[in-house]
Scaffold this active site. Structure first.
Site, PDB file in Angstrom:
ATOM      1  N   LYS A  20     111.869  -5.619  29.880  1.00  0.00           N
ATOM      2  CA  LYS A  20     110.559  -6.277  29.807  1.00  0.00           C
ATOM      3  C   LYS A  20     110.636  -7.671  30.421  1.00  0.00           C
ATOM      4  CE  LYS A  20     108.378  -8.796  26.778  1.00  0.00           C
ATOM      5  NZ  LYS A  20     107.683  -9.697  27.726  1.00  0.00           N
TER       6      LYS A  20
ATOM      7  N   GLY B 216     115.920 -16.023  26.222  1.00  0.00           N
ATOM      8  CA  GLY B 216     114.647 -16.702  25.964  1.00  0.00           C
ATOM      9  C   GLY B 216     114.852 -17.808  24.956  1.00  0.00           C
ATOM     10  N   SER B 217     113.786 -18.107  24.226  1.00  0.00           N
ATOM     11  CA  SER B 217     113.832 -19.260  23.329  1.00  0.00           C
ATOM     12  C   SER B 217     114.689 -18.960  22.100  1.00  0.00           C
ATOM     13  CB  SER B 217     112.417 -19.631  22.895  1.00  0.00           C
ATOM     14  OG  SER B 217     111.849 -18.552  22.191  1.00  0.00           O
ATOM     15  N   THR B 218     115.231 -20.013  21.511  1.00  0.00           N
ATOM     16  CA  THR B 218     116.069 -19.870  20.321  1.00  0.00           C
ATOM     17  C   THR B 218     115.248 -19.304  19.162  1.00  0.00           C
ATOM     18  OG1 THR B 218     117.508 -21.620  21.081  1.00  0.00           O
ATOM     19  CG2 THR B 218     117.580 -21.159  18.739  1.00  0.00           C
TER      20      THR B 218
ATOM     21  N   GLY C  30     114.899 -15.660  19.681  1.00  0.00           N
ATOM     22  CA  GLY C  30     116.245 -15.111  19.538  1.00  0.00           C
ATOM     23  C   GLY C  30     116.617 -14.917  18.069  1.00  0.00           C
TER      24      GLY C  30
ATOM     25  N   GLU D 270     121.004 -14.922  24.892  1.00  0.00           N
ATOM     26  CA  GLU D 270     121.224 -16.125  25.704  1.00  0.00           C
ATOM     27  C   GLU D 270     120.004 -17.000  25.484  1.00  0.00           C
ATOM     28  OE1 GLU D 270     120.846 -18.705  28.410  1.00  0.00           O
ATOM     29  OE2 GLU D 270     120.848 -17.110  29.929  1.00  0.00           O
TER      30      GLU D 270
ATOM     31  N   CYS E   9     117.525 -22.915  31.550  1.00  0.00           N
ATOM     32  CA  CYS E   9     118.010 -23.043  30.162  1.00  0.00           C
ATOM     33  C   CYS E   9     119.240 -23.944  30.099  1.00  0.00           C
ATOM     34  CB  CYS E   9     118.279 -21.679  29.549  1.00  0.00           C
ATOM     35  SG  CYS E   9     119.073 -20.552  30.681  1.00  0.00           S
TER      36      CYS E   9
HETATM   37  P1  ADP Z   1     110.046 -18.937  26.583  1.00  0.00           P
HETATM   38  O1  ADP Z   1     109.830 -20.102  25.692  1.00  0.00           O
HETATM   39  O2  ADP Z   1     111.136 -19.076  27.570  1.00  0.00           O
HETATM   40  O3  ADP Z   1     108.791 -18.316  27.104  1.00  0.00           O
HETATM   41  P2  ADP Z   1     110.218 -16.754  24.757  1.00  0.00           P
HETATM   42  O4  ADP Z   1     111.379 -16.536  23.867  1.00  0.00           O
HETATM   43  O5  ADP Z   1     108.878 -17.000  24.155  1.00  0.00           O
HETATM   44  O6  ADP Z   1     110.740 -17.885  25.682  1.00  0.00           O
HETATM   45  O7  ADP Z   1     110.070 -15.536  25.780  1.00  0.00           O
HETATM   46  C1  ADP Z   1     111.149 -14.872  26.370  1.00  0.00           C
HETATM   47  C2  ADP Z   1     110.847 -13.397  26.391  1.00  0.00           C
HETATM   48  O8  ADP Z   1     110.738 -12.917  25.044  1.00  0.00           O
HETATM   49  C3  ADP Z   1     109.525 -13.038  27.050  1.00  0.00           C
HETATM   50  O9  ADP Z   1     109.696 -11.850  27.785  1.00  0.00           O
HETATM   51  C4  ADP Z   1     108.603 -12.840  25.876  1.00  0.00           C
HETATM   52  O10 ADP Z   1     107.508 -11.995  26.149  1.00  0.00           O
HETATM   53  C5  ADP Z   1     109.536 -12.203  24.866  1.00  0.00           C
HETATM   54  N1  ADP Z   1     109.124 -12.329  23.466  1.00  0.00           N
HETATM   55  C6  ADP Z   1     108.324 -13.266  22.903  1.00  0.00           C
HETATM   56  N2  ADP Z   1     108.195 -13.049  21.580  1.00  0.00           N
HETATM   57  C7  ADP Z   1     108.939 -11.957  21.277  1.00  0.00           C
HETATM   58  C8  ADP Z   1     109.227 -11.225  20.077  1.00  0.00           C
HETATM   59  N3  ADP Z   1     108.732 -11.580  18.907  1.00  0.00           N
HETATM   60  N4  ADP Z   1     110.047 -10.144  20.156  1.00  0.00           N
HETATM   61  C9  ADP Z   1     110.588  -9.788  21.339  1.00  0.00           C
HETATM   62  N5  ADP Z   1     110.345 -10.418  22.497  1.00  0.00           N
HETATM   63  C10 ADP Z   1     109.535 -11.490  22.489  1.00  0.00           C
END
Ligand code: ADP
Length: 506
Positions: free
Chosen positions: A211, A263-265, A268, A285, A319
């Site tokens: 995704k 993605g974001s902590t 994560g 990561e 990041c």
């Molecule tokens: P950023 O702040 O870099 O956008 P996110 O962690 O919000 O980081 O997004 C990174 C990825 O995680 C994106 O593909 C986003 O759609 C997906 N994402 C956001 N929320 C969730 C969740 N609750 N479960 C799984 N994936 C998610």
């Protein structure tokens, strides 16, 4: 054509100390730097709508929902993409599961050949992909052309080589694929992150449901197209588009054997909680607040260039961005003056212009986050140096590169990830102090050290708690070199032999 004569503006602001004799550059007025526009002229064909790539076909989302992918530099809709719901994710997981036995059974050298073909096709379509990446994400074409796309191809080349040599990577043991891998990636390096995830998974005989981020789905969808073109069997690579709910549907699907997330902590941690107690393998990561340390014996000009590259060239959307700068006290005035001087010459604007250094901020939400941190920094008493005078386009999301001095370790701008072209500059006196302060963060993704002394390099590097330590350079990547973090920056490594470990059972 380039006219590059220096203006005679005001002396840039400094933090006391010796006056640096630098003449600031400016974009406006007599004798300023002026570049003619150098627009990238290739315009790839973009369909009005892209469905979900499931089982080797582009299919409409079951729920009939579509969302727009917007160019952050113009606010224009590029195209629509399908919003995958639970039923679509289920279909993608089934396709991946069905494809698994055939893909596992394929002779490894044949899998390698297919990965090699993907790499070649990425190279052949590099220009188109670079333009798409820039339109969809806002990063300068120079970055997508010279960094993102070549590195994405390099990852497929590298892993094509591993496909039939895995028994050498795990000597004495028999590596087996993990199964169906759910892979969720962010918007800062869309195709490169897809390559980081898909290439090792396929090399090890897994199938995937990927995704991409909701703001940057296009190049991943083209990757799906390429997988089909080169003959990767249907269902081995599936790409579902959507936002957090689609990601959560992947994470929670019982048919997934492994989750790989970048993605974001915060997200994560959420994923780690969802996966806890299941049989799913997990690699994360996550964020960073990486330190760059300049010692007084460093080549300051070289360091400044590294700092610029490490935080500004990609709008700080990295990041591992070197977002905390620690400067030895004796050279602080010189570094601040040179940083200001260099910032004035950075070009912010049209990402499709080959002269652009700093492109558009990826989304309105991200711009709002950056602005919130600029306010927080000012509010907490740090001094904001806003010396870049680029004329900003009327539409789109923009933030001029800037930095703070007078930053305390307790300030939010020194502790939290901003993900924008904003640097927090702090000083230190001794190497021990530099290390203590650099390590004083919940993150541990990357770090940079600038010094002329070889012995200092090794001493400092060994004491920094970071997954990657760059010495007299920054943001250099190679598929053979593992990448990943400590502490809240995540666990597991991507790239190199270490990266393969996440995609096999031994
Ligand atoms: P950023 O702040 O870099 O956008 P996110 O962690 O919000 O980081 O997004 C990174 C990825 O995680 C994106 O593909 C986003 O759609 C997906 N994402 C956001 N929320 C969730 C969740 N609750 N479960 C799984 N994936 C998610």
């Amino acid at each position: 054509m380039t006219t590059a004569t220096r203006g005679t503006g005001q002396q840039g602001g400094q933090q006391g100390g010796p006056q640096a004799v630098l003449t600031p550059l400016s974009f406006s007025g007599e004798g300023s730097w002026a570049y003619d526009p150098a627009p990238e002229r290739v315009r790839p064909t973009i369909r009005g709508r892209y469905g979900l790539f499931i089982g080797g076909e582009f299919v409409d989302p079951a729920g009939g929902k579509w969302f727009a992918s917007v160019n952050p530099a113009t606010d224009e809709t590029i195209c629509e993409v399908g919003e995958a719901g639970e039923a679509d994710v289920d279909r993608a997981v089934k396709a991946a599961r069905d494809a698994l036995p055939g893909w596992r059974a394929m002779p490894a050298k044949e899998r390698g050949k297919l990965l090699y073909r993907v790499a070649r096709r990425l190279q052949e379509r590099a220009r188109e992909l670079a333009v798409l990446e820039t339109m969809d994400g806002g990063k300068p074409i120079r970055e997508s052309r010279d960094v993102d796309i070549p590195l994405a191809a390099a990852h497929f080349f590298y892993h094509a080589g591993w496909a039939d040599k895995l028994r050498f990577a795990f000597a004495g043991r028999t590596p087996e694929p993990v199964g169906v891998c759910g892979q969720i990636i962010p918007w800062n390096f869309p195709l490169l992150m897809a390559a980081w995830k898909v290439a090792p998974a396929l090399a090890c005989g897994n199938t995937v449901v990927l995704k991409p981020a909701e703001t940057t789905p296009l190049t991943a969808l083209v990757l799906g197209e390429i997988c089909r073109e080169v003959g990767i069997p249907a269902g081995v690579v599936n790409i579902v588009t959507g936002a957090g709910a689609t990601g959560a549907a992947i994470v929670n699907h019982p048919g997934i054997d492994k989750i790989a997330f970048t993605g974001s902590t915060d997200v994560g941690k959420l994923i780690a909680r969802s996966v806890a107690g299941t049989k799913k393998k997990l690699t994360l990561e996550l964020g960073g607040k990486s330190p760059n340390i300049i010692f007084e014996d460093a080549s300051i000009d070289q360091a400044i260039e590294g700092i610029i590259q490490g935080i500004y060239f990609n709008q700080g959307h990295v990041c591992c961005a070197g977002s905390r700068l620690f400067v030895q006290e004796s050279v602080l005035p010189e570094v601040v003056a040179k940083l200001e001087h260099r910032l004035t010459s950075l070009r912010v604007g049209d990402p499709l212009d080959k002269n652009t250094d700093v492109g558009a901020i990826n989304s309105k939400a991200q711009l709002a986050t950056i602005e919130k941190y600029l306010d927080a920094g000012r509010g907490e008493g740090a001094r904001l140096h806003e010396v870049n005078g680029s004329a900003l386009p009327e539409r789109g999301n923009w933030c001029r590169p800037c930095f703070f001095t007078g930053v305390q370790p307790s300030h939010r701008i020194a502790r939290e990830e901003i993900f924008g072209p904003v640097l927090a500059v702090m000083s230190f006196r001794t190497p021990d102090e530099a290390i203590t302060r650099a390590n004083n963060t919940p993150y541990g993704l990357a770090a940079g050290v600038w010094t002329d002394k070889g012995s200092k390099i090794f001493e400092i590097a060994s004491r920094l708690k970071a997954g990657v330590v760059w010495l007299n350079t920054y943001n250099k990547f190679d598929p053979a070199s593992p990448f990943g973090g400590f502490k809240e920056s995540g666990f597991g490594r991507e790239g190199g032999m270490h990266g393969l470990r996440a995609y096999v059972r031994v």
